[in-house]
Design a protein around this motif. Structure first.
Motif, mmCIF file in Angstrom:
data_model
loop_
_atom_site.group_PDB
_atom_site.id
_atom_site.type_symbol
_atom_site.label_atom_id
_atom_site.label_comp_id
_atom_site.label_asym_id
_atom_site.label_seq_id
_atom_site.Cartn_x
_atom_site.Cartn_y
_atom_site.Cartn_z
ATOM 1 N N UNK A 1 0.800 -1.217 0.000
ATOM 2 C CA UNK A 1 0.000 0.000 0.000
ATOM 3 C C UNK A 1 0.835 1.270 0.000
ATOM 4 N N UNK A 2 2.127 1.156 0.252
ATOM 5 C CA UNK A 2 2.998 2.280 -0.080
ATOM 6 C C UNK A 2 3.017 2.440 -1.603
ATOM 7 N N UNK A 3 3.094 1.308 -2.312
ATOM 8 C CA UNK A 3 3.047 1.349 -3.778
ATOM 9 C C UNK A 3 1.726 1.926 -4.268
ATOM 10 N N UNK A 4 0.634 1.541 -3.609
ATOM 11 C CA UNK A 4 -0.681 2.090 -3.971
ATOM 12 C C UNK A 4 -0.673 3.608 -3.819
ATOM 13 N N UNK A 5 -0.059 4.079 -2.745
ATOM 14 C CA UNK A 5 -0.025 5.519 -2.516
ATOM 15 C C UNK A 5 0.794 6.246 -3.578
ATOM 16 N N UNK B 1 -4.330 16.986 -2.999
ATOM 17 C CA UNK B 1 -4.218 15.529 -2.965
ATOM 18 C C UNK B 1 -2.847 15.091 -2.477
ATOM 19 N N UNK B 2 -1.805 15.847 -2.873
ATOM 20 C CA UNK B 2 -0.446 15.484 -2.466
ATOM 21 C C UNK B 2 -0.305 15.481 -0.953
ATOM 22 N N UNK B 3 -0.842 16.503 -0.296
ATOM 23 C CA UNK B 3 -0.752 16.563 1.162
ATOM 24 C C UNK B 3 -1.390 15.358 1.819
ATOM 25 N N UNK B 4 -2.590 14.996 1.342
ATOM 26 C CA UNK B 4 -3.267 13.838 1.909
ATOM 27 C C UNK B 4 -2.509 12.549 1.673
ATOM 28 N N UNK B 5 -1.967 12.384 0.465
ATOM 29 C CA UNK B 5 -1.291 11.136 0.122
ATOM 30 C C UNK B 5 0.031 10.989 0.866
ATOM 31 N N UNK B 6 0.793 12.064 0.962
ATOM 32 C CA UNK B 6 2.066 12.003 1.684
ATOM 33 C C UNK B 6 1.839 11.548 3.126
ATOM 34 N N UNK B 7 0.813 12.091 3.751
ATOM 35 C CA UNK B 7 0.555 11.707 5.135
ATOM 36 C C UNK B 7 -0.159 10.361 5.234
ATOM 37 N N UNK B 8 -0.829 9.920 4.162
ATOM 38 C CA UNK B 8 -1.309 8.544 4.121
ATOM 39 C C UNK B 8 -0.135 7.582 4.185
ATOM 40 N N UNK B 9 0.930 7.891 3.443
ATOM 41 C CA UNK B 9 2.110 7.031 3.443
ATOM 42 C C UNK B 9 2.731 6.975 4.833
ATOM 43 N N UNK B 10 2.742 8.111 5.528
ATOM 44 C CA UNK B 10 3.229 8.126 6.921
ATOM 45 C C UNK B 10 2.361 7.207 7.782
ATOM 46 N N UNK B 11 1.047 7.301 7.596
ATOM 47 C CA UNK B 11 0.134 6.436 8.348
ATOM 48 C C UNK B 11 0.338 4.969 8.027
ATOM 49 N N UNK B 12 0.542 4.662 6.752
ATOM 50 C CA UNK B 12 0.800 3.278 6.350
ATOM 51 C C UNK B 12 2.046 2.745 7.055
ATOM 52 N N UNK B 13 3.053 3.612 7.199
ATOM 53 C CA UNK B 13 4.282 3.194 7.868
ATOM 54 C C UNK B 13 4.069 2.797 9.318
ATOM 55 N N UNK B 14 3.042 3.319 9.957
ATOM 56 C CA UNK B 14 2.729 2.979 11.349
ATOM 57 C C UNK B 14 1.798 1.781 11.462
ATOM 58 N N UNK B 15 1.182 1.393 10.348
ATOM 59 C CA UNK B 15 0.101 0.417 10.377
ATOM 60 C C UNK B 15 0.528 -0.941 10.909
ATOM 61 N N UNK B 16 1.632 -1.478 10.405
ATOM 62 C CA UNK B 16 2.052 -2.822 10.802
ATOM 63 C C UNK B 16 2.315 -2.912 12.304
ATOM 64 N N UNK B 17 3.057 -1.930 12.820
ATOM 65 C CA UNK B 17 3.399 -1.956 14.242
ATOM 66 C C UNK B 17 2.137 -1.916 15.109
ATOM 67 N N UNK B 18 1.188 -1.066 14.741
ATOM 68 C CA UNK B 18 -0.056 -0.969 15.514
ATOM 69 C C UNK B 18 -0.887 -2.243 15.385
ATOM 70 N N UNK B 19 -0.969 -2.789 14.148
ATOM 71 C CA UNK B 19 -1.767 -4.002 13.930
ATOM 72 C C UNK B 19 -1.162 -5.191 14.657
ATOM 73 N N UNK B 20 0.180 -5.314 14.639
ATOM 74 C CA UNK B 20 0.836 -6.417 15.346
ATOM 75 C C UNK B 20 0.580 -6.337 16.844
ATOM 76 N N UNK B 21 0.548 -5.133 17.399
ATOM 77 C CA UNK B 21 0.418 -4.970 18.856
ATOM 78 C C UNK B 21 -1.026 -5.069 19.326
ATOM 79 N N UNK B 22 -1.937 -4.418 18.607
ATOM 80 C CA UNK B 22 -3.314 -4.310 19.103
ATOM 81 C C UNK B 22 -4.326 -5.134 18.307
ATOM 82 N N UNK B 23 -3.923 -5.692 17.195
ATOM 83 C CA UNK B 23 -4.859 -6.451 16.368
ATOM 84 C C UNK B 23 -5.452 -5.581 15.278
#
Length: 475
Positions: free
Chosen positions: A155-159, A298-320
């Motif tokens: 989903x980084x690629x998607x972004x 759109x660029x502002x939203x997408x750049x920060x979407x990528x930041x959010x994606x970067x946090x996703x795995x760590x949060x999902x692994x810890x909290x489900x």
């Protein structure tokens, strides 16, 4: 097969992610420009554009995806079940994507027929490519942590695809077309078709299927469908996917109308003056404040979407996955609702709200498809039979239904508010309609989706239990 074999190299994760980058060059173009292309470039009437998008999309969703899913689950080749589909459809998908956004000089009736035929073929080939591609994520590895990691790469690629389409595509269309958007979009789609085809071939050559159903596993299509109906997490994910893509298509397809008709052009020009006054800014975005503002927004939203994606795995692994998805989907929706309250000249607040929405929604993006892969595991855990593609095909039905309803609602709602593409200045009612389309209307499906997750039973504890017990069966 040992546990170590379920680990993925960076090369394979990147190679897999390129497939979604390629598919999203098509998908993001559909989400962002399909309604606009039909109404403002190809010259179809609002109600005809809405009918084509909805009817073809629903037929494709209900017919193409279950058929492709059933066939893919029963495909057996030296390359696996799902990888060969990526190879077979790479070139045809690129060709039909170009044709679907071409503007041949037919009569009005001929234009309608051409739009129906090309959009139908595009959705058929998209299903034949992207459904097996998505199902591949469920058989590349049985390790849920690796699956979360792969989803983040994907989903980084998607972004990146979304970034190009939503930020640079409109200015490029205007530039290469010399002001003629019809010529511009055909030139851009030609290059996207070539690049997308190459990326899909890379995906085919760099990936491997590791989760192989037991040879003795035999099930009919009727048994697979019966299992689905009994699978409550699947029913919830089908509904959730539909709601998510209704919102994505509705707000994504509305922003171009919003910037052209609601946002105050003088306030926008003043806000963008540091960018548009520079040589680099004009090279990247042109000198039109509307197209430049649309792109940078759109660029502002997408750049920060990528930041959010970067946090996703760590949060999902810890909290489900379930809890993280629901919480951040709800928070992201609040920033959609804020657009209802912004005056037309409050450009700065529009950009800030888009950035926060992008960040919080970005956290949820990889989790959706990882949850669907978990549903395939849940089904195997319950029934001792694995039907990955048919489960993903149902989710693709949700995607297509959501995309079709959301995109059709853009044209339909604009029509109900009296939008007329031939007018230089829209009525106050029509302008209000564009405002509603990026705020109140798209917020509703997201809020319903967040509420549905209270009934989704695969929490962190169950994720761990399913993974442990399936590993014991497979190895």
């Amino acid at each position: 097969m040992n546990k170590e074999s379920q680990k993925l190299s960076v090369l394979e994760k990147v190679g897999y992610s390129l497939g979604d980058l390629a598919a999203n060059l098509v998908f993001q173009t559909l989400v962002t420009y399909l309604a606009y292309f039909y109404t403002d470039i190809y010259g179809l009437e609002n109600n005809h554009a809405s009918a084509i998008i909805l009817t073809v999309g629903l037929v494709a969703g209900f017919a193409f995806n279950p058929i492709i899913g059933a066939i893919a689950d029963r495909t057996n080749s030296k390359w696996g079940k799902f990888r060969p589909w990526i190879l077979w459809t790479a070139v045809p998908l690129g060709v039909i994507a170009l044709l679907a956004f071409s503007t041949p000089n037919f009569s009005y009736k001929g234009k309608v027929i051409y739009a129906v035929v090309t959009y139908t073929l595009l959705l058929l080939l998209y299903a034949a490519n992207n459904l097996p591609y998505s199902a591949l994520s469920g058989v590349i590895t049985g390790d849920m942590s690796e699956r979360n990691s792969m989803s983040a790469y994907r989903f980084v690629a998607v972004m990146f695809a979304q970034f190009f389409v939503q930020v640079f595509m409109l200015p490029i269309i205007e530039t290469v077309g010399g002001g003629d958007k019809a010529i511009g979009i055909e030139k851009v789609m030609t290059w996207l078709a070539v690049i997308g085809t190459i990326m899909l071939l890379i995906t085919f050559f760099t990936t491997k299927e590791r989760v192989i159903p037991k040879p003795e596993q035999k099930s009919s299509l009727a048994e697979d469908l019966k299992d689905l109906i009994k699978n409550r997490p699947w029913l919830i994910m089908l509904t959730l996917t539909t709601l998510i893509f209704i919102t994505l298509a509705m707000k994504g397809g509305s922003y171009v109308y919003y910037f052209e008709n609601y946002v105050d052009k003088d306030a926008l020009a003043n806000f963008l003056s540091p960018v548009l006054s520079s040589d680099l800014g004009q090279t990247l975005f042109g000198d039109n404040p509307v197209s430049a503002g649309f792109g940078l927004f759109n660029a502002g939203g997408i750049i920060f979407m990528i930041v959010g994606i970067g946090l996703s795995k760590k949060l999902a692994d810890k909290y489900g996955k379930r809890d993280v998805f629901g919480i951040f989907l709800f928070i992201s929706t609040l920033f959609i609702l804020l657009f209802y309250f912004f005056p037309s000249e409050s450009v700065k607040f529009m950009f800030v709200s888009q950035i926060f929405h992008g960040f919080f929604y970005g956290i949820t993006i990889p989790i959706l498809w990882a949850m669907i892969a978990d549903v395939a595991d849940f089904s195997e855990w319950k029934t001792n039979r694995r039907a990955t593609a048919i489960i993903f095909s149902a989710m693709m039905v949700g995607l297509k239904i959501g995309l079709s309803i959301g995109s059709a609602l853009v044209a339909s709602i604009l029509n109900s508010y009296g939008y007329d593409a031939g007018l230089e200045t829209q009525s106050a009612t029509a302008i209000n309609g564009t405002k509603m389309l990026v705020s109140i209307y798209p917020a509703i499906p997201f809020l319903i989706g967040a509420g549905l997750l209270f009934f989704y039973e695969i929490n962190k504890k169950m994720e761990t239990q399913i993974e442990t017990e399936l590993k014991a069966r497979r190895f």
